[in-house]
Design a protein around this motif. Structure first.
Motif, PDB file in Angstrom:
ATOM      1  N   GLN A 150       0.794  -1.029   0.244  1.00  0.00           N
ATOM      2  CA  GLN A 150       0.399  -0.329   0.010  1.00  0.00           C
ATOM      3  C   GLN A 150       1.088   1.626  -0.079  1.00  0.00           C
ATOM      4  N   ASN A 179       5.301  13.760  -5.483  1.00  0.00           N
ATOM      5  CA  ASN A 179       5.337  14.981  -5.834  1.00  0.00           C
ATOM      6  C   ASN A 179       5.196  16.383  -5.156  1.00  0.00           C
ATOM      7  N   GLN A 212      -1.401  14.918   0.210  1.00  0.00           N
ATOM      8  CA  GLN A 212      -2.312  15.880   0.529  1.00  0.00           C
ATOM      9  C   GLN A 212      -3.200  15.406   1.856  1.00  0.00           C
ATOM     10  N   TYR A 267      -7.135  14.737   3.255  1.00  0.00           N
ATOM     11  CA  TYR A 267      -8.199  15.069   3.615  1.00  0.00           C
ATOM     12  C   TYR A 267      -9.078  14.944   4.269  1.00  0.00           C
ATOM     13  N   PHE A 310      -7.408  11.040   5.342  1.00  0.00           N
ATOM     14  CA  PHE A 310      -6.990  10.606   4.612  1.00  0.00           C
ATOM     15  C   PHE A 310      -5.659  11.742   3.968  1.00  0.00           C
ATOM     16  N   LYS A 345      -3.991  12.206 -10.417  1.00  0.00           N
ATOM     17  CA  LYS A 345      -4.110  10.974  -9.899  1.00  0.00           C
ATOM     18  C   LYS A 345      -3.507  10.841  -8.408  1.00  0.00           C
ATOM     19  N   LEU A 346      -4.285  10.203  -7.384  1.00  0.00           N
ATOM     20  CA  LEU A 346      -3.885  10.416  -6.338  1.00  0.00           C
ATOM     21  C   LEU A 346      -3.922   8.500  -5.519  1.00  0.00           C
ATOM     22  N   PHE A 385      -4.218   7.201  -1.961  1.00  0.00           N
ATOM     23  CA  PHE A 385      -4.928   7.079  -0.754  1.00  0.00           C
ATOM     24  C   PHE A 385      -4.208   6.320   0.425  1.00  0.00           C
ATOM     25  N   GLY A 386      -4.447   6.439   1.337  1.00  0.00           N
ATOM     26  CA  GLY A 386      -4.186   5.731   2.856  1.00  0.00           C
ATOM     27  C   GLY A 386      -6.034   4.933   3.012  1.00  0.00           C
ATOM     28  N   GLN A 387      -5.204   4.214   4.237  1.00  0.00           N
ATOM     29  CA  GLN A 387      -7.382   4.067   4.892  1.00  0.00           C
ATOM     30  C   GLN A 387      -7.648   4.573   5.428  1.00  0.00           C
TER      31      GLN A 387
END
Lengths: 112, 113
Positions: B2, B30, B33, B35, B88, B100-101, B103-105
Motif C-alpha cells: 500500500q 510530487n 495531501q 483530506y 486520509f 491521480k492520487l 490514498f491511505g486507508q
C-alpha cells in the motif's frame, strides 16, 4: 458555487444487472475523476477526464466498466454486468488545472 | 503493497486535546495531501505539502513531511467535536498526472465533547 453532485446516492442491484452512476462536476472544472472505495480497502483511482477526453483510465478494473463524459460536462460510469465485488462507494471529483480535488458525496453501490 | 498507510487506524480524544495522525508512503512523490471525510459525505481537501517543503500550517492544522523517511504527520490542535471525521492522506506520485492520487486507508478521529 455548487459542489460536485452525484446521483444516485445509493443503488442496490442484483448481480448481472446494469447500473449507471452520474456525476456533475463544478462548472468550469475541466478535470473530472472517478474513484472507488471497496469495503475495507483504500480509495482507489479509476480514471481521469480532461474535458471530454480520457486522460488516464489505468485504474478501471475491467471492461465491465465504461465511463463517458458527454461534451465535457457531466460524466457517467456504467457497470455492466455488475458483480458482487463491484460493491462499494464510487466518488467523483473535479478540479481546475493543477488544483486540489473537490469530491462529491459518492454513490454507495450494493450488488446482491 | 500500500502507498499511504496511516496510523493510527482510530483515535479517540477529548475536546481541547491535540490529535496527531501519521502517514507513510513508499514511492517518490510530487506532493502529499490530507483530506477529511465526514460520515456519508465527500472528501474535503485540507492541506497540500510539496515534496520540497517540510512543514505547513493552516489554521489549527500543522502538516510535516519527511521525504527521507517517506512519512507525514497531521496535527490538529485544540480539537473540537466538529473535527470528528475520517482523515486520509493522499500522495501524488512523481510522473503521474495531477489528480491521480493514491490514498491511505484513513484514520477515524472521534473527539468527545
Amino acid at each position: 458555487e455548487a459542489g460536485v453532485t452525484q446521483f444516485p446516492s445509493h443503488s442496490v442491484i442484483e448481480k448481472g444487472q446494469t447500473v449507471t452512476l452520474r456525476c456533475d462536476p463544478i462548472s468550469g472544472h475541466d478535470n473530472l475523476y472517478w474513484y472507488r472505495r471497496v469495503m475495507g480497502k483504500e480509495i482507489k483511482f479509476l480514471l481521469h477526464f480532461v474535458k471530454e477526453s480520457k486522460q488516464d483510465e489505468s485504474g478501471m478494473p475491467n471492461n465491465r466498466f465504461l465511463a463517458e463524459r458527454t461534451g465535457g460536462t457531466y460524466s457517467t460510469l456504467k457497470v455492466q454486468p455488475a458483480e458482487l465485488e463491484d460493491s462499494g462507494v464510487y466518488f467523483c471529483a473535479s478540479s481546475q488545472v493543477r488544483s486540489p480535488l473537490h469530491f462529491g458525496n459518492g454513490t454507495r453501490l450494493t450488488v446482491t | 503493497s500500500q502507498q499511504g498507510e496511516e496510523d493510527p487506524q482510530a483515535l479517540s480524544i477529548q475536546e481541547g486535546e491535540n490529535a496527531t495522525m501519521n502517514c507513510s508512503y513508499k514511492t517518490s512523490i510530487n506532493n502529499l495531501q490530507w483530506y477529511r471525510q465526514n460520515s456519508g459525505r465527500g472528501l474535503v481537501h485540507l492541506i497540500l505539502i510539496r515534496s520540497n517543503e517540510r512543514e505547513k500550517h493552516s489554521g489549527r492544522l500543522r502538516v510535516t513531511l519527511d521525504t527521507s523517511k517517506k512519512s507525514s504527520s497531521l496535527l490538529i490542535t485544540a480539537s473540537r467535536a466538529a473535527d470528528t471525521a475520517s482523515y486520509f492522506c493522499a500522495t501524488l506520485q512523481e510522473g503521474t498526472s495531477y489528480g491521480k492520487l493514491t490514498f491511505g486507508q484513513g484514520t477515524i478521529l472521534t473527539v468527545h465533547p
